[in-house]
Design an enzyme around this catalytic site. Structure first.
Site, PDB file in Angstrom:
ATOM      1  CE1 TYR A 132     -33.529  -7.015 -58.890  1.00 58.43           C
ATOM      2  CE2 TYR A 132     -34.550  -8.350 -57.184  1.00 58.43           C
ATOM      3  CZ  TYR A 132     -33.746  -7.288 -57.555  1.00 58.43           C
ATOM      4  OH  TYR A 132     -33.168  -6.509 -56.581  1.00 58.43           O
ATOM      5  CG  ASP A 191     -34.316 -15.121 -61.125  1.00 59.15           C
ATOM      6  OD1 ASP A 191     -33.151 -15.241 -60.694  1.00 59.15           O
ATOM      7  OD2 ASP A 191     -34.674 -15.553 -62.236  1.00 59.15           O
ATOM      8  CB  CYS A 244     -27.158 -17.338 -61.121  1.00 58.10           C
ATOM      9  SG  CYS A 244     -26.826 -15.564 -61.026  1.00 58.10           S
TER      10      CYS A 244
END
Length: 391
Positions: free
Chosen positions: A254, A321, A348
């Site tokens: 990613y 990520d 996140c």
């Protein structure tokens, strides 16, 4: 059972993942009420906004009967019951916001991964307002741009957003756009404001962004971190923990436009290989242009789930990520089968990270390091980086 619009007096309990606090109404254990705009330890009067008739309902605090010591007046008039869906925590001091987010990370690790660990959510430079360098606006039926209400398609007719750099949005909010469309506003590293919408299709310029000692020229819509300090911060932490050997192999999954690949390429040198996997062809094109001098970077366009099976060899380190949902069991299985010494996981969503940490633990990887950053002040969001090492 439908409590919608019912007003409840509540003793507010701990913060939960998602920006609300947990309260219970009724005798004994009572029914769970998820309350926005409240803080742990407060007594509030709240109106029920959603009730599907199950074990819980959602509510907004409309009056604070016993405030917490860390409560402050929200600087934005839309950060209230029935207001904007963007900010969950404007009613707490910045230090209290970070402490609440640390509680969330700690609870997710304990509950989902069985790990008891102290967590600090670190402050980034720049303060709690004016940091958001990319804002997506919705356009109502009359062509007015604004922000959506919480858990709603309603577009609020805001005059400004205090999270955006001062002076960025008011000129745009005075314009009329195609009804029902969206407008993305980006402020680049030189302070230039770029607008991308149906009305500017094909005319929006490239944005310049800088991090890790390099410069990227990004096409409209290409992802870049919204906090101006986050890209450099993440690049520094990822580089330190990846520690890819000279002449080694690193995978950047990613990988976007190659922020982490640039750091990894410097570590492996010309005799090593950094393989970037990214599904956005536009991001890969921008990344190839920015890292054209790094011949050791090998770009692969496609979904990680599909590309991974075609990668050969054993990586020394993997940087991942993933999107908000995390890696998941099948990808964790595939990565662990390649037995990298280290996996650097950027996340996140703390719940998704905790689930992935638990999956790695089942396959022989331990959580060696963890850092969390307040990359989205005034909201419940944050960014975490975890180092997982093979035992």
């Amino acid at each position: 059972m439908d409590w919608t619009d019912r007003v409840l007096d509540l003793e507010v309990g701990p913060i939960a993942h998602g920006g609300h606090c947990v309260a219970r109404f009724g005798d004994g254990h009572g029914r769970v009420v998820f309350v926005r705009h409240a803080l742990p330890g407060e007594r509030v009067r709240a109106v029920v906004t959603e009730d599907a008739g199950g074990a819980f309902c959602r509510a907004d605090a409309i009056a604070v009967l016993r405030p917490a010591p860390t409560r402050v007046e929200a600087p934005c008039p839309w950060a209230r019951a029935g207001g904007c869906g963007g900010c969950d925590l404007q009613h707490a001091t910045p230090a209290a916001q970070r402490a609440l987010k640390a509680d969330v990370v700690r609870e997710q690790l304990r509950r989902l991964a069985g790990i008891d660990r102290e967590v600090e959510v670190e402050e980034l430079p720049g303060g709690a307002l004016g940091w958001r360098q990319r804002v997506r606006l919705a356009v109502d039926d009359e062509g007015r741009a604004g922000l959506r209400a919480h858990r709603s398609h309603e577009v609020l007719p805001i005059a400004d957003c205090l999270l955006a750099p001062a002076g960025t949005l008011p000129p745009l909010l005075a314009h009329r756009f195609t009804p029902g469309s969206e407008v993305e506003v980006a402020v680049d590293a030189d302070g230039v404001v770029h607008t991308d919408s149906d009305d500017t299709a094909g005319t929006a310029g490239r944005t310049v962004q800088r991090a890790a000692g390099r410069e990227w020229m990004l096409s409209p819509g290409t992802f870049w971190q919204v906090h101006p300090a986050l890209a450099d911060t993440l690049a520094t932490v990822v580089g330190k923990w990846a520690d890819a050997p000279r002449g080694g192999t690193a995978w950047d999954l990613y990988g976007g436009v190659g922020l982490f690949a640039a750091v990894l390429a410097g570590q492996v040198g010309r005799d090593g290989v950094v393989t970037v996997v990214e599904s956005s062809r536009r991001a890969v094109e921008d990344g190839r242009a920015a890292l054209a001098d790094l011949s050791q970077v090998d770009w692969r366009v496609g979904r990680v789930e599909r590309v991974l099976s075609g990668l050969t060899g054993r990586p020394d380190v993997v940087v991942a990520d993933p999107p908000r949902k995390g890696l998941g069991a099948s990808l964790v299985d595939a990565l662990c089968a390649r037995a990298p010494e280290r996996v650097v996981h950027v996340a996140c969503d703390p719940a998704a990270l905790a689930r992935d940490v638990a999956l790695f633990a089942e396959r022989g990887y331990r959580l060696a390091e963890l850092r969390a950053f307040d990359a989205f002040p005034m909201t419940h969001h944050m960014e975490c980086v975890a180092l997982l090492t093979r035992t």
